[in-house]
Design a protein around this motif. Structure first.
Motif, mmCIF file in Angstrom:
data_model
loop_
_atom_site.group_PDB
_atom_site.id
_atom_site.type_symbol
_atom_site.label_atom_id
_atom_site.label_comp_id
_atom_site.label_asym_id
_atom_site.label_seq_id
_atom_site.Cartn_x
_atom_site.Cartn_y
_atom_site.Cartn_z
ATOM 1 N N GLY A 171 0.805 -1.216 0.000
ATOM 2 C CA GLY A 171 0.000 0.000 0.000
ATOM 3 C C GLY A 171 0.836 1.263 0.000
ATOM 4 N N PHE A 172 0.188 2.375 0.307
ATOM 5 C CA PHE A 172 0.787 3.701 0.138
ATOM 6 C C PHE A 172 0.533 4.562 1.368
ATOM 7 C CE2 PHE A 172 -0.575 1.917 -3.853
ATOM 8 C CZ PHE A 172 0.514 2.092 -4.696
ATOM 9 N N VAL A 173 1.521 5.389 1.720
ATOM 10 C CA VAL A 173 1.334 6.258 2.878
ATOM 11 C C VAL A 173 0.258 7.297 2.596
ATOM 12 C CG1 VAL A 173 3.149 7.916 2.245
ATOM 13 C CG2 VAL A 173 2.509 7.608 4.636
ATOM 14 N N ALA A 174 0.125 7.733 1.344
ATOM 15 C CA ALA A 174 -0.927 8.655 0.918
ATOM 16 C C ALA A 174 -0.802 8.845 -0.586
ATOM 17 C CB ALA A 174 -0.825 10.004 1.625
ATOM 18 N N VAL A 184 -2.717 2.596 4.078
ATOM 19 C CA VAL A 184 -3.410 3.643 3.328
ATOM 20 C C VAL A 184 -3.217 4.949 4.084
ATOM 21 C CG1 VAL A 184 -5.138 2.079 2.362
ATOM 22 C CG2 VAL A 184 -5.611 3.247 4.518
ATOM 23 N N GLY A 185 -3.513 6.073 3.427
ATOM 24 C CA GLY A 185 -3.297 7.341 4.105
ATOM 25 C C GLY A 185 -4.140 8.463 3.550
ATOM 26 N N VAL A 186 -3.911 9.640 4.078
ATOM 27 C CA VAL A 186 -4.655 10.838 3.703
ATOM 28 C C VAL A 186 -3.679 11.876 3.181
ATOM 29 C CG1 VAL A 186 -6.245 12.632 4.478
ATOM 30 C CG2 VAL A 186 -6.332 10.357 5.521
ATOM 31 N N SER A 187 -3.963 12.434 2.025
ATOM 32 C CA SER A 187 -3.072 13.429 1.428
ATOM 33 C C SER A 187 -3.153 14.764 2.170
ATOM 34 C CB SER A 187 -3.432 13.632 -0.046
ATOM 35 O OG SER A 187 -3.176 12.454 -0.786
#
Length: 331
Positions: free
Chosen positions: A95-98, A138-141
């Motif tokens: 996954g991705f940090v954001a 997962v993350g928030v931009s």
């Protein structure tokens, strides 16, 4: 008997021991591997990281969840060497940090593509290895709201979690209502999600945290040690005692079983200075003594560090997805 994916292979849940749920061997933004202060000193970085992980082991720590996403310095073969040298189980994530830190290659990818990528890294392996991810990041931009790519990543993460039984760990609890709506739409129970960084000094919302707990999600107090009293404290820092009191209020509401703690520290930061002296060991050497002074009993630490992380990280039986999604995943 349940299992957890580590970089050296699956282990039984019973072997997890004390867990740090949100940490980093090294985190940086895409391109950090080109930073001259990083690539000129790999031996130094290795020794510093070994020392911190060995100290973690001395404190009784047994499992280290590295929440470094795709493109942010995740290095599975390096993690494997560190795990063998220290005896610490390392859980890697997919996954991705954001979305705003995802490599441009992923910016226009569909939910179906992203789902397939996450599923592959959980069930087949990461970066050409047979080391499987044990959780989904997962993350928030920036701006505190999920953007369109964030939403696609969250939806893909929910589908991958259903298909594989892996948990989801979020970077920040910000815009939790939007995230919860997506998880509900995809049919993923909130007891498979750890909403991270509830104690981040820039995004405090105790009403939000209580709602997450009431709905069955987990709340991460996992930026422990980013105290405003320290030199060159980052913008998300906050006063040390304020953080302690915040955490105690959450426990006093009866949410012990919905909480985890971690430091979100870098063993060796990539392409940025990090916070000098900060490591996973701050938990044992500073935060837990503060809690003990406040009257917190040892059974609380066992729940926070052993039982709740085991419940989150144990891979669940895959759940059926909708016909449309199942067809897309098989293509």
């Amino acid at each position: 008997m349940g299992k957890i994916n580590t970089v050296l292979g699956p282990i039984p849940t019973e072997d997890l021991g004390i867990v740090a749920m949100h940490e980093h061997i090294g985190f940086g933004l895409p391109g950090c591997d080109l930073d001259t202060q990083w690539w000129k000193k790999p031996e130094e970085a290795f020794e510093v990281t070994l020392q911190k992980l060995r100290r973690f082991r001395e404190h009784g720590g047994k499992t280290f969840v590295d929440c470094t996403g795709i493109g942010n310095g995740r290095d599975i073969e390096y993690f494997q060497v560190l795990s063998r040298r220290t005896g610490v189980h390392i859980v890697a994530v997919t996954g991705f940090v954001a979305a705003d830190s995802a490599l441009p290659y992923f910016r226009n990818k569909s939910v179906e593509y992203l789902t397939g990528l996450l599923v592959h890294e959980i069930t087949v392996g990461i970066d050409g290895t047979d080391a499987k991810a044990g959780a989904i990041k997962v993350g928030v931009s920036r701006g505190g709201k999920l953007n369109e790519l964030d939403k696609r990543i969250y939806r893909a993460a929910a589908r991958a979690a259903l298909k594989t039984g892996a948990p989801i760990i979020t970077h920040l609890c910000v815009d939790a209502e939007t995230a919860i709506d997506i998880f509900n739409e995809e049919g993923l129970p909130l007891d498979r999600i750890l909403f991270g960084h509830a104690d981040d000094g820039g995004y405090l919302d105790e009403t939000r945290d209580s709602k997450i707990a009431e709905l069955g999600g987990y709340v991460g107090f996992d930026t422990i040690g980013y105290d405003s009293e320290v030199e060159n404290a980052p913008y998300w820092s906050r006063p040390r005692q304020d953080r302690v009191e915040h955490f105690l209020r959450f426990l006093d509401k009866g949410y012990l079983n919905r909480a985890v703690v971690s430091a979100d520290a870098n063993c060796c930061a990539l392409g940025w200075p990090g916070l000098k002296g900060h490591s996973v060991n701050y938990l044992f050497e500073e935060f837990f003594p503060d809690l003990r002074k406040a009257g917190v009993g040892e059974e609380v630490f066992e729940q926070l560090l052993v039982h709740t992380p085991a419940k989150i990280l144990t891979m669940q039986e895959p759940r059926l997805v909708g016909v449309k999604e199942a067809v897309a995943l098989s293509e």
